[in-house]
Scaffold this motif. Structure first.
Motif, PDB file in Angstrom:
ATOM      1  N   LYS A 119       0.847  -1.198   0.000  1.00  0.00           N
ATOM      2  CA  LYS A 119       0.000   0.000   0.000  1.00  0.00           C
ATOM      3  C   LYS A 119       0.878   1.242   0.000  1.00  0.00           C
ATOM      4  O   LYS A 119       1.951   1.243   0.605  1.00  0.00           O
ATOM      5  N   GLY A 120       0.398   2.269  -0.660  1.00  0.00           N
ATOM      6  CA  GLY A 120       1.196   3.491  -0.688  1.00  0.00           C
ATOM      7  C   GLY A 120       0.558   4.546  -1.558  1.00  0.00           C
ATOM      8  O   GLY A 120      -0.640   4.482  -1.861  1.00  0.00           O
ATOM      9  N   TRP A 121       1.359   5.528  -1.940  1.00  0.00           N
ATOM     10  CA  TRP A 121       0.885   6.648  -2.757  1.00  0.00           C
ATOM     11  C   TRP A 121       1.565   6.607  -4.115  1.00  0.00           C
ATOM     12  O   TRP A 121       2.772   6.341  -4.205  1.00  0.00           O
ATOM     13  N   VAL A 122       0.778   6.894  -5.133  1.00  0.00           N
ATOM     14  CA  VAL A 122       1.277   6.818  -6.505  1.00  0.00           C
ATOM     15  C   VAL A 122       2.237   7.976  -6.769  1.00  0.00           C
ATOM     16  O   VAL A 122       1.903   9.136  -6.533  1.00  0.00           O
ATOM     17  N   ARG A 123       3.431   7.649  -7.216  1.00  0.00           N
ATOM     18  CA  ARG A 123       4.410   8.687  -7.561  1.00  0.00           C
ATOM     19  C   ARG A 123       4.419   8.931  -9.072  1.00  0.00           C
ATOM     20  O   ARG A 123       4.793   9.989  -9.539  1.00  0.00           O
ATOM     21  N   ALA A 124       4.043   7.910  -9.829  1.00  0.00           N
ATOM     22  CA  ALA A 124       4.000   8.059 -11.290  1.00  0.00           C
ATOM     23  C   ALA A 124       3.194   6.897 -11.849  1.00  0.00           C
ATOM     24  O   ALA A 124       3.118   5.821 -11.234  1.00  0.00           O
ATOM     25  N   PHE A 125       2.557   7.149 -12.993  1.00  0.00           N
ATOM     26  CA  PHE A 125       1.829   6.094 -13.688  1.00  0.00           C
ATOM     27  C   PHE A 125       2.096   6.289 -15.175  1.00  0.00           C
ATOM     28  O   PHE A 125       1.621   7.230 -15.783  1.00  0.00           O
ATOM     29  N   ARG A 126       2.937   5.408 -15.740  1.00  0.00           N
ATOM     30  CA  ARG A 126       3.367   5.571 -17.128  1.00  0.00           C
ATOM     31  C   ARG A 126       2.667   4.580 -18.024  1.00  0.00           C
ATOM     32  O   ARG A 126       2.516   3.408 -17.660  1.00  0.00           O
ATOM     33  N   GLN A 127       2.292   5.028 -19.173  1.00  0.00           N
ATOM     34  CA  GLN A 127       1.759   4.177 -20.254  1.00  0.00           C
ATOM     35  C   GLN A 127       0.602   3.300 -19.793  1.00  0.00           C
ATOM     36  O   GLN A 127       0.417   2.194 -20.320  1.00  0.00           O
ATOM     37  N   ASN A 128      -0.171   3.799 -18.800  1.00  0.00           N
ATOM     38  CA  ASN A 128      -1.268   2.999 -18.262  1.00  0.00           C
ATOM     39  C   ASN A 128      -0.799   1.624 -17.778  1.00  0.00           C
ATOM     40  O   ASN A 128      -1.576   0.681 -17.703  1.00  0.00           O
ATOM     41  N   ARG A 129       0.478   1.500 -17.495  1.00  0.00           N
ATOM     42  CA  ARG A 129       1.035   0.169 -17.272  1.00  0.00           C
ATOM     43  C   ARG A 129       1.953   0.084 -16.051  1.00  0.00           C
ATOM     44  O   ARG A 129       1.887  -0.875 -15.293  1.00  0.00           O
ATOM     45  N   PHE A 130       2.779   1.104 -15.832  1.00  0.00           N
ATOM     46  CA  PHE A 130       3.773   1.031 -14.748  1.00  0.00           C
ATOM     47  C   PHE A 130       3.478   2.065 -13.662  1.00  0.00           C
ATOM     48  O   PHE A 130       3.525   3.269 -13.921  1.00  0.00           O
ATOM     49  N   ILE A 131       3.176   1.565 -12.482  1.00  0.00           N
ATOM     50  CA  ILE A 131       2.967   2.472 -11.344  1.00  0.00           C
ATOM     51  C   ILE A 131       4.251   2.492 -10.511  1.00  0.00           C
ATOM     52  O   ILE A 131       4.801   1.438 -10.186  1.00  0.00           O
ATOM     53  N   ALA A 132       4.707   3.704 -10.145  1.00  0.00           N
ATOM     54  CA  ALA A 132       5.777   3.824  -9.152  1.00  0.00           C
ATOM     55  C   ALA A 132       5.091   4.134  -7.830  1.00  0.00           C
ATOM     56  O   ALA A 132       4.412   5.152  -7.702  1.00  0.00           O
ATOM     57  N   LEU A 133       5.239   3.213  -6.880  1.00  0.00           N
ATOM     58  CA  LEU A 133       4.509   3.346  -5.615  1.00  0.00           C
ATOM     59  C   LEU A 133       5.494   3.582  -4.468  1.00  0.00           C
ATOM     60  O   LEU A 133       6.552   2.953  -4.411  1.00  0.00           O
ATOM     61  N   ASN A 134       5.123   4.493  -3.569  1.00  0.00           N
ATOM     62  CA  ASN A 134       5.996   4.815  -2.433  1.00  0.00           C
ATOM     63  C   ASN A 134       5.187   4.846  -1.143  1.00  0.00           C
ATOM     64  O   ASN A 134       4.070   5.356  -1.128  1.00  0.00           O
ATOM     65  N   ASP A 135       5.750   4.292  -0.064  1.00  0.00           N
ATOM     66  CA  ASP A 135       5.038   4.335   1.224  1.00  0.00           C
ATOM     67  C   ASP A 135       5.858   4.998   2.324  1.00  0.00           C
ATOM     68  O   ASP A 135       5.544   4.878   3.511  1.00  0.00           O
TER      69      ASP A 135
END
Ligand code: ATP
Ligand code: MN
Length: 482
Positions: A23-39
């Motif tokens: 669980k965390g907060w979205v830092r980036a979402f690229r190409q509708n495919r790759f989420i960078a998640l940070n907690d």
């Protein structure tokens, strides 16, 4: 429901092929495919791979910068560069939407000034995440250092009736109706009718009470909030800051300097080991920032180098008198480059002088001792006058590059007659400090201690330039927001 695993633990995990929940907060979402998640457990993000073809488009739209999400999926060795593992999402739940149109933070570099106004959100940036993890480690290391050495953590009062330094920079504590306080016959405010039946203030230092503890427990330290209503609108002063104040019975000034130097090295090393990623990030941040400066103003060392250098070298120890001689003969003094020219013995050093000694002359941390008694507090131990009749006290200030004074301390005056004489000279009321003087009446002994400004330490270790950025919610003139 599966247990949440922290991202720091996931990134270090050796075990793949298992299902996990993160669980965390979205830092980036690229190409509708790759989420960078940070907690917040680390500066690094975990990559979540989304099967967008088989995911509801309405859900995909809600995966925005700043949104809080929960992801369950399989932890696999990463296909891409830059990370060891990633998560193939099987289930994504939006815990909290974050409207990018309204959200004050942007997925780009924002100025520290801007973020100070958004201090309720700035923890979510890489820079502030790193700063507050380093701050946490330093605080823990301070306790560990003293606990390992058998010091007793003493909680000194926050509300006091004494102004330790006699500097008068205190915040009053009262529960009077401010529009209508009771008055004495002379028209002065009658504090005998106030909550504590006397005028009280927030503490400027726990030292005097700390000394009482040391006179029985031998080795004590305090670590608590301190308040100064000084109108110093500088990058080195806060109105509310944390101070660490060890006080040790039977120590002299040399022991005191050794203790301070050992402690500083211990906690810096702890942070370097424990927060290598964060310090690496902050090192790059500082290097980027320095590129904006003209070549000759850039520092020769990176942040990590500076910290390591501090561990590898003995701090330079010299007297105030020796420092004045160096400053008088220095090039900037002769070329009249100092704003405050160094002429005679006896005046306080300005931060430009301290920084010259540390950054240009010795190029390492410096401990100055034996200051003129006129510019130091009443409780410092008096030296015999020197051959020129100059009167000094057993004070020590530790000066750090980029910071100036980080520690102020002294051996204390344990001789009752000398102490009382000095209090009289300085107009410090002896009757109000009867309890302090009692320690000199009954079983007095040599002792010494110092105060370390915790935020100045955090400033040094993070390489930040403004003390307002290393405390979660800074208090300074005209600001008590959040
Ligand atoms: P300065 O000359 O920098 O104002 P000081 O001589 O008033 O410092 P001390 O009274 O010796 O400082 O306090 C001990 C330590 O507390 C200092 O060495 C410094 O690290 C820290 N400190 C003092 N005042 C502040 C402040 N307003 N904000 C943050 N830290 C402070
Ligand atoms: Mn001060």
């Amino acid at each position: 429901m599966s247990q949440r695993i922290k991202i720091k633990a996931l990134l270090e995990s050796e075990q793949t092929g298992i299902d996990i929940t993160v669980k965390g907060w979205v830092r980036a979402f690229r190409q509708n495919r790759f989420i960078a998640l940070n907690d917040g457990s680390t500066n690094n993000n975990i990559q979540i791979v989304v099967d967008f073809e088989n995911t509801d488009p309405a859900l995909l739209k809600r995966i925005t910068f700043g949104a809080a999400i929960s992801v369950t999926g399989e932890l696999i060795p990463s296909q891409g560069q830059g990370q060891k593992v990633e998560v193939i999402a099987k289930e994504i739940e939006i815990l909290g939407d974050c409207d990018p149109e309204e959200y004050p933070l942007q997925p780009k570099r924002q100025t520290l000034e801007f973020l100070r106004e958004k201090a309720h959100l700035r923890f979510r940036t890489n820079t502030f995440g790193a700063i507050f993890r380093v701050r946490n480690s330093l605080a823990f290391a301070v306790h560990q250092f003293f606990q390992e050495r058998g010091f007793i953590y003493l909680h000194t009062p926050i509300i006091t009736a004494s102004d330790a330094e006699g500097a008068g920079e205190t915040f009053h504590v009262t529960n009077f109706d401010l529009a209508n306080p009771p008055k004495t016959e002379n028209g002065e405010i009658d504090f005998s009718q106030d909550f504590f039946a006397k005028a009280t203030n927030l503490t400027v230092s726990g030292q005097l009470e700390g000394e009482l503890g040391a006179m029985a427990l031998s080795d004590i330290y305090t670590f608590g909030p301190t308040f100064r209503a000084e109108n110093s609108n500088t990058t080195r002063h806060l109105a509310e800051f944390w101070m660490i104040e060890p006080e040790v019975a039977f120590n002299d000034l040399d022991d005191n300097m050794d203790l301070a130097e050992d402690m500083l090295k211990y906690v810096i090393k702890y942070a370097l080991d424990k927060n290598a990623d964060d310090i690496e990030f902050l090192t790059q941040r500082l290097t980027e920032e320095e590129k904006q400066k003209p070549q000759n103003e850039r520092s020769e060392m990176t942040l990590v180098d500076k910290l390591q250098f501090c561990l590898d070298n003995d701090f330079e120890r010299l007297t105030y008198t020796e420092a004045i001689d160096i400053l008088k003969e220095s090039t900037p003094n002769k070329k009249k480059k100092f704003q405050y020219p160094v002429e005679g013995w006896g005046t306080d050093l300005q931060s430009e002088h301290e920084r010259y000694l540390v950054e240009k002359h010795f190029k390492k941390p410096v401990i100055l001792t034996d200051y003129p008694k006129e510019i130091k507090a009443f409780y410092m131990r008096q030296n015999e006058p020197d051959a020129n009749g100059r009167e000094t006290v057993r004070a020590m200030d530790i000066l750090f590059p980029g910071i100036g004074e980080i520690v102020g301390g002294s051996q204390r005056e344990e001789r009752l007659d000398k102490l009382e004489q000095r209090m009289d000279e300085m107009g410090i009321p002896k009757d109000e400090l009867w309890w302090y003087l009692d320690t000199r009446r009954f079983g007095a002994c040599p002792h010494a201690g110092f105060g370390l400004g915790f935020e100045r330490l955090v400033l040094f270790v993070t390489g930040m330039g403004n003390i307002r950025d290393v405390i979660p919610f800074p208090r300074y003139p005209k600001n008590a927001e959040f």
